[in-house]
Design an enzyme around this catalytic site. Structure first.
Site, PDB file in Angstrom:
ATOM      1  N   ARG A   1      -8.406  -0.721   5.074  1.00  0.00           N
ATOM      2  CA  ARG A   1      -7.622   0.313   4.393  1.00  0.00           C
ATOM      3  C   ARG A   1      -6.241  -0.218   4.003  1.00  0.00           C
ATOM      4  O   ARG A   1      -5.639   0.287   3.055  1.00  0.00           O
ATOM      5  CB  ARG A   1      -7.457   1.536   5.292  1.00  0.00           C
TER       6      ARG A   1
ATOM      7  N   ARG B   1       0.742  14.322  13.181  1.00  0.00           N
ATOM      8  CA  ARG B   1       1.081  14.165  11.774  1.00  0.00           C
ATOM      9  C   ARG B   1       1.209  15.492  10.998  1.00  0.00           C
ATOM     10  O   ARG B   1       0.422  15.776  10.075  1.00  0.00           O
ATOM     11  CB  ARG B   1       0.107  13.184  11.119  1.00  0.00           C
TER      12      ARG B   1
ATOM     13  N   CYS C   1      -4.525  12.166  13.185  1.00  0.00           N
ATOM     14  CA  CYS C   1      -5.355  10.963  13.180  1.00  0.00           C
ATOM     15  C   CYS C   1      -5.098  10.230  14.490  1.00  0.00           C
ATOM     16  O   CYS C   1      -4.384  10.735  15.357  1.00  0.00           O
ATOM     17  CB  CYS C   1      -5.060  10.093  11.970  1.00  0.00           C
TER      18      CYS C   1
ATOM     19  N   ARG D   1      -5.051  10.510   4.416  1.00  0.00           N
ATOM     20  CA  ARG D   1      -4.003  11.518   4.561  1.00  0.00           C
ATOM     21  C   ARG D   1      -3.030  11.509   3.382  1.00  0.00           C
ATOM     22  O   ARG D   1      -2.415  12.513   3.063  1.00  0.00           O
ATOM     23  CB  ARG D   1      -3.200  11.252   5.827  1.00  0.00           C
TER      24      ARG D   1
ATOM     25  N   LYS E   1       0.841  -1.216   0.000  1.00  0.00           N
ATOM     26  CA  LYS E   1       0.000   0.000   0.000  1.00  0.00           C
ATOM     27  C   LYS E   1       0.868   1.256   0.000  1.00  0.00           C
ATOM     28  O   LYS E   1       0.672   2.160  -0.798  1.00  0.00           O
ATOM     29  CB  LYS E   1      -0.908   0.005   1.235  1.00  0.00           C
ATOM     30  N   ASN E   2       1.837   1.276   0.902  1.00  0.00           N
ATOM     31  CA  ASN E   2       2.592   2.525   1.081  1.00  0.00           C
ATOM     32  C   ASN E   2       3.603   2.778  -0.032  1.00  0.00           C
ATOM     33  O   ASN E   2       4.120   3.897  -0.153  1.00  0.00           O
ATOM     34  CB  ASN E   2       3.258   2.546   2.465  1.00  0.00           C
TER      35      ASN E   2
ATOM     36  N   ASP F   1       4.877   0.522  12.006  1.00  0.00           N
ATOM     37  CA  ASP F   1       3.655  -0.128  11.519  1.00  0.00           C
ATOM     38  C   ASP F   1       3.547  -1.594  11.961  1.00  0.00           C
ATOM     39  O   ASP F   1       2.552  -2.259  11.663  1.00  0.00           O
ATOM     40  CB  ASP F   1       3.568  -0.027   9.984  1.00  0.00           C
TER      41      ASP F   1
HETATM   42  N1  EPU Z   1       6.859  14.548  10.554  1.00  0.00           N
HETATM   43  C1  EPU Z   1       7.116  15.850  10.808  1.00  0.00           C
HETATM   44  N2  EPU Z   1       6.907  16.761   9.790  1.00  0.00           N
HETATM   45  C2  EPU Z   1       6.480  16.388   8.571  1.00  0.00           C
HETATM   46  C3  EPU Z   1       6.237  15.028   8.313  1.00  0.00           C
HETATM   47  C4  EPU Z   1       6.423  14.103   9.338  1.00  0.00           C
HETATM   48  O1  EPU Z   1       7.523  16.226  11.897  1.00  0.00           O
HETATM   49  O2  EPU Z   1       6.319  17.252   7.694  1.00  0.00           O
HETATM   50  C5  EPU Z   1       7.070  13.552  11.629  1.00  0.00           C
HETATM   51  C6  EPU Z   1       5.823  12.740  11.947  1.00  0.00           C
HETATM   52  O3  EPU Z   1       5.001  13.409  12.879  1.00  0.00           O
HETATM   53  C7  EPU Z   1       6.403  11.471  12.500  1.00  0.00           C
HETATM   54  C8  EPU Z   1       7.666  11.294  11.687  1.00  0.00           C
HETATM   55  O4  EPU Z   1       7.979  12.587  11.150  1.00  0.00           O
HETATM   56  O5  EPU Z   1       6.756  11.665  13.837  1.00  0.00           O
HETATM   57  C9  EPU Z   1       7.557  10.313  10.556  1.00  0.00           C
HETATM   58  O6  EPU Z   1       6.433  10.614   9.750  1.00  0.00           O
HETATM   59  P1  EPU Z   1       6.399  10.271   8.209  1.00  0.00           P
HETATM   60  O7  EPU Z   1       6.219  11.537   7.444  1.00  0.00           O
HETATM   61  O8  EPU Z   1       7.573   9.412   7.874  1.00  0.00           O
HETATM   62  O9  EPU Z   1       5.076   9.418   8.093  1.00  0.00           O
HETATM   63  P2  EPU Z   1       4.122   9.411   6.846  1.00  0.00           P
HETATM   64  O10 EPU Z   1       4.909   9.546   5.614  1.00  0.00           O
HETATM   65  O11 EPU Z   1       2.990  10.350   7.074  1.00  0.00           O
HETATM   66  C10 EPU Z   1       4.247   6.864   6.335  1.00  0.00           C
HETATM   67  C11 EPU Z   1       3.281   5.738   6.255  1.00  0.00           C
HETATM   68  C12 EPU Z   1       2.825   5.366   7.656  1.00  0.00           C
HETATM   69  C13 EPU Z   1       4.044   4.991   8.480  1.00  0.00           C
HETATM   70  C14 EPU Z   1       5.046   6.138   8.485  1.00  0.00           C
HETATM   71  C15 EPU Z   1       6.335   5.810   9.207  1.00  0.00           C
HETATM   72  C16 EPU Z   1       2.195   6.075   4.129  1.00  0.00           C
HETATM   73  C17 EPU Z   1       0.974   6.431   3.382  1.00  0.00           C
HETATM   74  N3  EPU Z   1       2.134   6.146   5.453  1.00  0.00           N
HETATM   75  O12 EPU Z   1       3.532   7.952   6.936  1.00  0.00           O
HETATM   76  O13 EPU Z   1       1.997   4.233   7.496  1.00  0.00           O
HETATM   77  O14 EPU Z   1       3.645   4.714   9.797  1.00  0.00           O
HETATM   78  O15 EPU Z   1       5.372   6.489   7.126  1.00  0.00           O
HETATM   79  O16 EPU Z   1       6.944   4.715   8.642  1.00  0.00           O
HETATM   80  O17 EPU Z   1       3.196   5.682   3.554  1.00  0.00           O
HETATM   81  C18 EPU Z   1       0.249   2.773   8.006  1.00  0.00           C
HETATM   82  O18 EPU Z   1       0.467   2.210   6.915  1.00  0.00           O
HETATM   83  O19 EPU Z   1      -0.497   2.294   8.886  1.00  0.00           O
HETATM   84  C19 EPU Z   1       0.888   4.041   8.281  1.00  0.00           C
HETATM   85  C20 EPU Z   1       0.474   4.875   9.225  1.00  0.00           C
END
Ligand code: EPU
Length: 453
Positions: free
Chosen positions: A401, A123, A118, A94, A23-24, A309
């Site tokens: 999801r 986030r 969420c 998101r 998915k990701n 995850d």
């Molecule tokens: N963060 C910031 N600023 C930003 C973006 C992120 O401070 O602009 C922080 C976040 O709050 C968090 C950390 O950086 O503490 C990591 O967040 P990241 O941006 O890496 O997460 P994401 O890209 O929003 C993806 C996956 C998540 C997974 C995380 C971490 C997708 C669609 N989602 O989220 O997957 O937990 O990376 O590996 O790829 C899931 O599949 O259940 C899921 C939540």
């Protein structure tokens, strides 16, 4: 229609399971089709709600898509005038923030609803915005929308680390935007997750100039145009890990096809430390276990650390280990909603800040529980597989999801699990003929007491 699971615990998982496409990895690749001209053919895109929502948004933005008879997804940009990701879609998913980089780079303008927090945390998207600003975009915040504009983007050196380390979606967004920027972009402190490598491989197959993906320094030589290509999305390492933990937890014997050592080294290490046997093959991991676990300390960190995850799923296993384990969450410090539900099933877990202190117990005992987010739902399904009696899991739309009909894969491995509508009358009618008499009886009991419906 709202649905729930009834899981009848106590059956070891045995057999072979093949994991779906990731998915990701699929989501950013689908959004990056916006950058291309010509036909893209994507194999191994999982049939999940988040993919359907993404295709709806892409259709609004002029991307025609359809499944071929072999299951591959064919996509082509046929109109280039849209530039908005509306609140109605972003609210559901998101990952719609992935529209920002491609729309800005290809169409010069993006209006994307700001995703809120969420159940797993706040986030923020500050690092996405920092990246777009660095590439030369003007950004405004208007009525809940990020409005970004730039006639063209210019390559720059960008430090993308934040308080919690690297960002997966932020790195992907900047890579997508920089792919069509003028000049060279260097991202320092880039996320190293395999899904970033998959995105870069896809974009390079379309003619992009990306090097270093999978390391903390990614270099993107901007190109004028990206063409369509044919690409196979990687297997879902989190789904694979969920099945591996399920096999271990139930004292099972399962070959998980599509599980790759290099994607799952931290989980494999933790399972081995807990006393689980694993045989690593080229494209599979074979898990066997006697159901006796040693305590292990686990810390969720960016890749190649233990994946956040899989944090809730490993917590279930450690809640049955012979001693005290500590699980530390360094990515989403509040990602512990599952703890209260596991404690309802008899686990002994105390949350302290970003730690879960787990005192292993002898057994879990089935009860009604509430799914709160995607991975926490998977953890409750795993708990149900090993708990005595029946576990009723409500709000399973969360699990759909990210896992394609997880109950079907688990049933193939011998699990007793039924998906039923969450209203009383249709629930009884929909129970499969194969449902065990015990499950049927338990369901009738629930329906009589009726409070949870
Ligand atoms: N963060 C910031 N600023 C930003 C973006 C992120 O401070 O602009 C922080 C976040 O709050 C968090 C950390 O950086 O503490 C990591 O967040 P990241 O941006 O890496 O997460 P994401 O890209 O929003 C993806 C996956 C998540 C997974 C995380 C971490 C997708 C669609 N989602 O989220 O997957 O937990 O990376 O590996 O790829 C899931 O599949 O259940 C899921 C939540």
């Amino acid at each position: 229609m709202l649905e729930k699971f009834f899981v009848h615990g106590g059956t070891p998982l045995v057999g072979t399971v093949r994991v779906n496409g990731s998915k990701n990895a699929a989501l950013p690749i689908l959004y990056s089709v916006l950058l291309t001209r010509g036909t893209t053919v994507l194999h191994n895109i999982p049939p999940l709600c988040d993919v359907t929502s993404t295709l709806e948004l892409l259709a609004d933005l002029g991307v025609k898509s359809g499944r071929r008879p072999d299951g591959a997804l064919e996509l082509e940009v046929v109109k280039e005038d849209g530039f908005e990701a509306p609140y109605e879609l972003v609210r559901k998913m998101r990952a719609s923030i992935y529209a920002l980089g491609p729309l800005l780079a290809k169409r010069g303008r993006a209006r994307v609803s700001r995703p809120g927090g969420c159940n797993i945390g706040v986030r923020p998207i500050d690092l996405h915005l920092k990246g777009m600003l660095a590439l030369g975009a003007r950004i405004a915040n208007e009525q809940g929308y990020v409005v970004a504009e730039a006639p063209y983007l210019t390559g720059r050196r960008i430090y993308l680390g934040g308080a919690s380390g690297s960002t997966v979606s932020g790195t992907a967004n900047v890579i997508m935007a920089a792919a069509l920027a003028r000049g060279t972009t260097v991202i320092d402190h880039a996320a190293c997750e395999p899904e970033i490598v998959d995105l870069a491989n896809y974009l390079n197959a379309c003619g992009a100039g990306i090097a270093g993906a999978g390391t903390p320094v990614v270099t993107i030589e901007g190109v004028r145009e990206l063409h369509g290509s044919e690409y196979r999305v990687m297997s879902d390492r989190i789904e694979a890990g969920t099945f591996m933990i399920g096999a271990a937890l139930t004292a099972g014997d399962v070959r998980v096809e599509g599980a790759r050592f290099e994607h799952l080294a931290a989980l494999i290490d933790a399972l081995e430390a807990a006393g689980v046997s694993l045989q690593v093959e080229d494209d599979a991991v074979h898990v066997t276990s006697d159901g006796d676990f040693r305590p292990v300390d686990v810390t969720a960190l960016p890749y190649p650390g233990f994946p956040t995850d899989l944090q809730s799923q490993i917590t279930v296993l450690l809640s049955l280990a012979g001693g005290i384990s500590v699980v530390t969450e360094k990515i989403y410090p509040d990602r512990f909603i599952h703890v209260a539900e596991l404690n309802r099933l008899g686990a002994n877990i105390r949350k302290e800040g970003n730690l879960a202190i787990i005192h292993g117990v002898e057994r879990l005992s089935g009860a009604p529980v509430m799914a709160s987010d995607l991975r926490a739902s998977a953890c409750l399904v795993l708990a149900g597989l090993v708990a005595d009696g029946v576990t009723e899991i409500n709000r399973i739309y969360h699990i759909d999801r990210g896992y394609h009909r997880i109950e079907e894969s688990l049933k193939e491995l011998g699990a007793v699990i039924d998906r039923v509508p969450a209203d009383a009358d249709s629930a009884l009618l929909s129970l499969s003929p194969a449902a065990s008499p015990a499950l049927r009886e338990k369901l009738v009991e629930y329906l009589r007491s009726a409070t949870s419906f």
